[in-house]
Design a protein around this motif. Structure first.
Motif, PDB file in Angstrom:
ATOM      1  N   ASN A 163      -9.413  -1.204  -8.552  1.00  0.00           N
ATOM      2  CA  ASN A 163      -8.553  -0.800  -7.435  1.00  0.00           C
ATOM      3  C   ASN A 163      -7.114  -1.296  -7.596  1.00  0.00           C
ATOM      4  O   ASN A 163      -6.516  -1.842  -6.665  1.00  0.00           O
ATOM      5  N   LEU A 164      -6.567  -1.104  -8.790  1.00  0.00           N
ATOM      6  CA  LEU A 164      -5.220  -1.576  -9.082  1.00  0.00           C
ATOM      7  C   LEU A 164      -4.163  -0.678  -8.455  1.00  0.00           C
ATOM      8  O   LEU A 164      -4.358   0.533  -8.317  1.00  0.00           O
ATOM      9  N   ALA A 165      -3.034  -1.285  -8.115  1.00  0.00           N
ATOM     10  CA  ALA A 165      -1.905  -0.537  -7.567  1.00  0.00           C
ATOM     11  C   ALA A 165      -0.943  -0.129  -8.679  1.00  0.00           C
ATOM     12  O   ALA A 165      -0.334   0.939  -8.620  1.00  0.00           O
ATOM     13  N   VAL A 166      -0.804  -0.991  -9.695  1.00  0.00           N
ATOM     14  CA  VAL A 166       0.120  -0.727 -10.795  1.00  0.00           C
ATOM     15  C   VAL A 166      -0.474  -1.261 -12.096  1.00  0.00           C
ATOM     16  O   VAL A 166      -1.010  -2.370 -12.129  1.00  0.00           O
ATOM     17  N   MET A 167      -0.365  -0.470 -13.153  1.00  0.00           N
ATOM     18  CA  MET A 167      -0.693  -0.928 -14.498  1.00  0.00           C
ATOM     19  C   MET A 167       0.575  -0.818 -15.330  1.00  0.00           C
ATOM     20  O   MET A 167       1.343   0.128 -15.162  1.00  0.00           O
ATOM     21  N   TYR A 168       0.787  -1.784 -16.210  1.00  0.00           N
ATOM     22  CA  TYR A 168       1.993  -1.771 -17.022  1.00  0.00           C
ATOM     23  C   TYR A 168       1.669  -2.170 -18.449  1.00  0.00           C
ATOM     24  O   TYR A 168       0.625  -2.764 -18.739  1.00  0.00           O
TER      25      TYR A 168
END
Length: 174
Positions: free
Chosen positions: A123-128
């Motif tokens: 349930n991640l909001a941002v991956m970088y």
């Protein structure tokens, strides 16, 4: 833990994996954009031991996987998705493919599986992801994944005795 794609199996590292990892991990050209490498035999064995131990963590918030061909189980690289803390909704992605298996779409396929896992399970909001600005192949994978370049970090890393600039790419949850 196992993630599957059309052509790949992403699985936890096993102690015997050091041999296949050392093939590319000891290659000076392969690690030229990385803070690690080229690995000694001891470096590679320690990496594998650390990854095996990390996979036993509970709760687990860092996931490092061996990338294996689905048809024969051959280990061709590694990838990972790492949250800073157990509760973080932001995670870093990374991948490494043995040069003998590059330019076949395996990095993109493995990274796509990590993104799906990050969205569906974590349930991640941002991956970088970040890479040396000279590492064209790496940032091309990021672009194929739909990640957007959000900046350049000057002197971000010291690699092989030289300060290097890095690109940062992000993929927010849509």
């Amino acid at each position: 833990m196992i993630l599957k794609t059309d052509r790949l199996i992403l699985r936890n590292y096993e102690p015997a994996d050091w041999e296949r990892v050392h093939i590319y991990g000891s290659n000076p050209d392969f690690s030229k954009y990385e803070v690690w490498g080229p690995n000694t035999l001891e470096d590679t064995k320690k990496f594998i031991a650390d990854m095996v131990e990390q996979s036993k963590a509970s709760p687990r918030y860092k996931f490092e996987f061996a990338i294996c061909l689905k048809d024969n189980g051959l280990l061709i690289g590694g990838c990972g998705i790492r949250r800073e803390t157990e509760m973080s909704q932001v995670a870093n992605l990374g991948w490494a493919i043995n040069p003998d298996f590059q330019n076949k779409g395996y990095a993109t396929e493995a990274a796509k599986a990590l993104i799906d896992f990050g969205l569906d399970q974590l349930n991640l909001a941002v991956m970088y992801a970040t890479c040396d600005t000279r590492n064209i192949a790496s940032f091309k994978v990021m672009e194929k994944l739909g990640m957007k370049r959000v900046g350049m970090i000057k002197g971000h890393l010291e690699i092989k005795g030289h300060k290097r600039d890095s690109y940062r790419y992000e993929l927010p949850k849509s």
